[in-house]
Design a protein around this motif. Sequence first.
Motif, PDB file in Angstrom:
ATOM      1  N   GLN A 167      -0.805   0.566 -38.919  1.00 20.57           N
ATOM      2  CA  GLN A 167      -1.942  -0.221 -39.376  1.00 20.57           C
ATOM      3  C   GLN A 167      -2.129  -1.356 -38.378  1.00 20.57           C
ATOM      4  O   GLN A 167      -1.172  -2.065 -38.047  1.00 20.57           O
ATOM      5  N   VAL A 168      -3.343  -1.532 -37.869  1.00 20.90           N
ATOM      6  CA  VAL A 168      -3.578  -2.503 -36.804  1.00 20.90           C
ATOM      7  C   VAL A 168      -4.818  -3.342 -37.118  1.00 20.90           C
ATOM      8  O   VAL A 168      -5.617  -3.004 -37.996  1.00 20.90           O
ATOM      9  N   GLN A 169      -4.970  -4.427 -36.350  1.00 22.97           N
ATOM     10  CA  GLN A 169      -6.163  -5.266 -36.347  1.00 22.97           C
ATOM     11  C   GLN A 169      -6.576  -5.517 -34.915  1.00 22.97           C
ATOM     12  O   GLN A 169      -5.753  -5.475 -34.004  1.00 22.97           O
ATOM     13  N   VAL A 170      -7.854  -5.800 -34.703  1.00 27.18           N
ATOM     14  CA  VAL A 170      -8.330  -6.262 -33.406  1.00 27.18           C
ATOM     15  C   VAL A 170      -8.266  -7.783 -33.402  1.00 27.18           C
ATOM     16  O   VAL A 170      -8.861  -8.431 -34.277  1.00 27.18           O
ATOM     17  N   VAL A 171      -7.542  -8.365 -32.436  1.00 24.69           N
ATOM     18  CA  VAL A 171      -7.387  -9.814 -32.390  1.00 24.69           C
ATOM     19  C   VAL A 171      -7.531 -10.305 -30.957  1.00 24.69           C
ATOM     20  O   VAL A 171      -7.343  -9.562 -29.993  1.00 24.69           O
ATOM     21  N   ASP A 172      -7.897 -11.585 -30.833  1.00 30.81           N
ATOM     22  CA  ASP A 172      -7.828 -12.254 -29.539  1.00 30.81           C
ATOM     23  C   ASP A 172      -6.784 -13.354 -29.640  1.00 30.81           C
ATOM     24  O   ASP A 172      -6.071 -13.474 -30.644  1.00 30.81           O
ATOM     25  N   LEU A 173      -6.664 -14.176 -28.618  1.00 33.39           N
ATOM     26  CA  LEU A 173      -5.617 -15.195 -28.617  1.00 33.39           C
ATOM     27  C   LEU A 173      -5.875 -16.298 -29.634  1.00 33.39           C
ATOM     28  O   LEU A 173      -4.957 -17.009 -30.034  1.00 33.39           O
TER      29      LEU A 173
END
Length: 254
Positions: A167-173
Amino acid sequence: MSTPPTAALAWAAADPYAAALRAGRGPLFLRRADGWLLPLEVERWCARADAVDRDVLDRCEGTVLDVGCGPGRLVAELAARGRAALGVDVSEAAVDHTVRLGGRALRRSVFEPLPGEGRWGTVLLMDGNVGIGGDPRALLDRVAGLLRPGGLLIAETAPVDVDERAQVQVVDLTDAGGTDALFPWARLGTRALLRYAQGWEPAGQWTAGGRCFAALRSRSSRSASSSAEPPKRTAVISSQRARNTSAGSPVPNR
């Protein structure tokens, strides 16, 4: 056919992903629930097709469907060559970028109804898109239904021997904690992909520029060459050109 709703909606609503595509740069990551980060190559995706990409496109046959086309560098390159091609992506930002580059794209999940089902010459799963939906067998079955008999799948696999679902998410810093919804994803090396490819015939494996690829062909037809070697030249004939549906999306002629 229904779409895995969590994955499609999460990608479509991922603000960091849309922002990165509009800016043309990262950093951007897939973040697992345990905090592990997989860097996403936004700058390469937003650039024009490179030599490795062009080699993949040389191997394509007939009309081409790019699943998870992202910002559209491959669809745009095919369009510039006069090839009939369509990109599909759940992200509005990705579809908009593809159209600005001169490609044709449709905002839709691969698991939703698509133009030209059963008639595409080649389906592309590039840039890790073998992971779409987190269920490799289901994705391969869906792709088989999109291709014409004997059609070709070209997939980019992980450069390591891996077979994992997460299970993943799209993230930035700025969003390392991950506020967007989790969705299922898979990472597959070539050996893992081949294990899932029941009903497919291996048609080639290669590496270039640190990237790994595999080509698969349905065993339902022997009419096409069993190899996905690049042709000496790329010819476009009228039967390969697209006709427009009412939505203006290319559909290969029968």
